[in-house]
Write a protein that holds these residues in place. Structure first.
Motif, PDB file in Angstrom:
ATOM      1  N   ALA A   1       7.300  -0.136  -1.170  1.00 33.02           N
ATOM      2  CA  ALA A   1       7.644   0.581  -2.398  1.00 33.02           C
ATOM      3  C   ALA A   1       6.391   1.023  -3.153  1.00 33.02           C
ATOM      4  N   LEU A   2       5.366   0.162  -3.198  1.00 31.23           N
ATOM      5  CA  LEU A   2       4.121   0.524  -3.879  1.00 31.23           C
ATOM      6  C   LEU A   2       3.440   1.698  -3.181  1.00 31.23           C
ATOM      7  N   LEU A   3       3.345   1.627  -1.848  1.00 32.40           N
ATOM      8  CA  LEU A   3       2.721   2.720  -1.101  1.00 32.40           C
ATOM      9  C   LEU A   3       3.541   3.996  -1.217  1.00 32.40           C
ATOM     10  N   PHE A   4       4.855   3.866  -1.154  1.00 36.73           N
ATOM     11  CA  PHE A   4       5.730   5.039  -1.270  1.00 36.73           C
ATOM     12  C   PHE A   4       5.572   5.704  -2.631  1.00 36.73           C
ATOM     13  N   ALA A   5       5.469   4.894  -3.694  1.00 38.38           N
ATOM     14  CA  ALA A   5       5.290   5.449  -5.033  1.00 38.38           C
ATOM     15  C   ALA A   5       3.983   6.217  -5.137  1.00 38.38           C
ATOM     16  N   ASN A   6       2.916   5.676  -4.556  1.00 38.19           N
ATOM     17  CA  ASN A   6       1.625   6.377  -4.582  1.00 38.19           C
ATOM     18  C   ASN A   6       1.688   7.691  -3.825  1.00 38.19           C
TER      19      ASN A   6
END
Length: 449
Positions: free
Chosen positions: A205-210
């Motif tokens: 989720a963190l990588l996807f948000a970035n």
């Protein structure tokens, strides 16, 4: 509690990274003094750390110190023409060269800073993206200059040119990390992130948000060069997955095909898209590109940019050895050309080397993800050639990119995780429940009491 120098250094550099990337900290004397104190603390600890880079400098560190010292000395002798402000962003960026060299053999020690940036960057992407509805799509462009308006908007979490182009540089690495995320989760380092990474879907989720917010910000900001670089670098990182001599030999053919496409199909395609850009920052740019291609000469905003490039190039040709030194007449739109124009071929080449040596080094080491290193090199050739540099470029290039590449390389080298066992219900008949009892084997010689 055991005192660890690397952890304290990470805290100091972590604040410096936050200061360089967060719009909220862009202005303010206290924030700047704290940034200077963070650099001083890191340097002091590096001096006492066994094998510290300041006591055993490498070639990039020596060249970085030479470049900063030389440019500062020249400004000191210019008198009324001195402009230290022209160098501040560049010097901050080059500090991260020294920091990376101090961890070049232990890239994973920078992982805490990497994940700290992965957590905070989407916040600034989102606040900047949503601000376009309130302040207009030219907000990011207006923030390139220091003014009361820039301070007011930045205090609300709105970033500008550095935030947009910083996203362009890191997007290829984060995209490949997202694709391979199951191979390196749960994380090994840092310790505080290792436990959190066991939470389902947290790291993806963190990588996807970035990735998603970064791409949306680049498209919405209105920088056409940023969009072109983003698409170009993402394409390189995904196509050149392995180091292949055949693909490298095909590069001239691919460039020729791209050139033929630009000559034949680009103008009709732009004319088709032109009505759709009305009311957006791309309306004038698309019109200028169409007129330039049709008239075989630069027009409008493109003409202004090209004229600035030519101005710096002409100044360099007038004094190729020592440069013109004064910043007054340079184009101020190309970090590479402006540096060559001001300081000559030797110092200009040092600057180009400092921004490209790391991607070249990664290209030599990365085999399964050669395209990722190749795309970073392409960005670091084109971005400073077409635009100015900025302090957060050092955060992205010398901290986030190496750690992301390390994650991707470890994911390719490690085994593919086995699928999780699922609960299965097996239906059996009554006959299956009654199992025949095997006959007792009698040993030779019969039973013994």
């Amino acid at each position: 509690m055991k005192f660890k120098i690397l952890d304290v250094q990470n805290l100091a550099v972590g604040y410096l990274c936050l200061w360089a990337t967060s719009p909220l900290l862009a202005y303010g004397t206290i924030y700047r003094i704290a940034a200077v104190g963070a650099v001083a603390l890191w340097a002091l600890l590096e001096l006492v750390r066994p094998g510290g880079i300041l006591t055993r400098p490498t070639l990039p560190v020596i060249l970085t110190l030479f470049f900063i010292g030389y440019t500062a000395l020249i400004e000191a002798f210019l008198g009324e023409y001195r402009q230290y402000g022209w160098h501040i962003q560049m010097w901050i960026m080059l500090f991260f060269v020294i920091f990376y060299e101090s961890r070049r053999h232990n890239v994973r020690s920078m992982a805490p800073i990497f994940w700290f940036m992965v957590i905070t960057l989407p916040i600034w992407y989102f606040t900047t993206y949503t601000a376009f509805d309130q302040y207009g799509t030219h907000t990011a462009r207006l923030l390139t200059r220091s003014s009361e308006y820039a301070q007011e908007v930045s205090s609300e979490g709105v970033g500008g040119y550095p935030l947009v182009y910083g996203a362009v540089v890191i997007l290829p690495a984060l995209m490949l990390a997202l694709i391979n995320v199951r191979r390196f989760t749960p994380l090994e380092t840092p310790r505080w992130m290792a436990a959190a990474s066991r939470v389902p879907f947290l790291v993806p989720a963190l990588l996807f948000a970035n990735v998603v917010l970064g791409m949306a910000l680049v498209v919405r900001a209105g920088f056409s060069i940023a969009i072109i670089l983003m698409v170009f670098s993402l394409g390189l990182s995904l196509v050149f997955r392995r180091r292949s001599p055949l693909l490298l030999l095909m590069m001239p053919l691919m460039m020729m095909v791209a050139y033929m496409f630009l000559q034949v199909a680009l103008v009709p395609l732009l004319q088709l898209l032109y009505p759709l850009t009305e009311g957006t920052p791309y309306y004038r740019k698309v019109r200028d590109v169409i007129e330039t291609l049709q008239n075989d000469q630069s027009e409008g905003t493109l003409d202004d940019r090209v004229s600035r490039y030519i101005r710096s190039l002409n100044l360099f040709l007038q004094s190729p050895v020592f440069g013109v030194l004064i910043n007054r007449d340079v184009g101020k739109h190309s970090a590479y050309l402006d540096t060559y124009a001001r300081y000559g071929i030797a110092v200009g080449s040092v600057f180009v080397y400092l921004l490209t040596y790391l991607p070249v080094r990664m290209m030599q080491r990365m085999r399964d993800n050669f395209g990722l290193a190749f795309s970073i090199l392409a960005i670091m050739i084109l971005l400073p050639l077409l635009n100015d540099t900025f302090s957060s470029l050092g955060v992205v290039l010398f901290i986030m990119v190496p750690v992301a590449c390390d994650l991707v390389e470890r994911s390719r080298a490690g085994p593919v995780p086995l699928p999780r066992k699922r609960l299965r219900i097996r239906w059996s008949s009554q006959a299956d429940l009654v199992r025949p009892v095997p006959a007792r084997r009698t040993p030779p010689g019969g039973d013994r009491a």
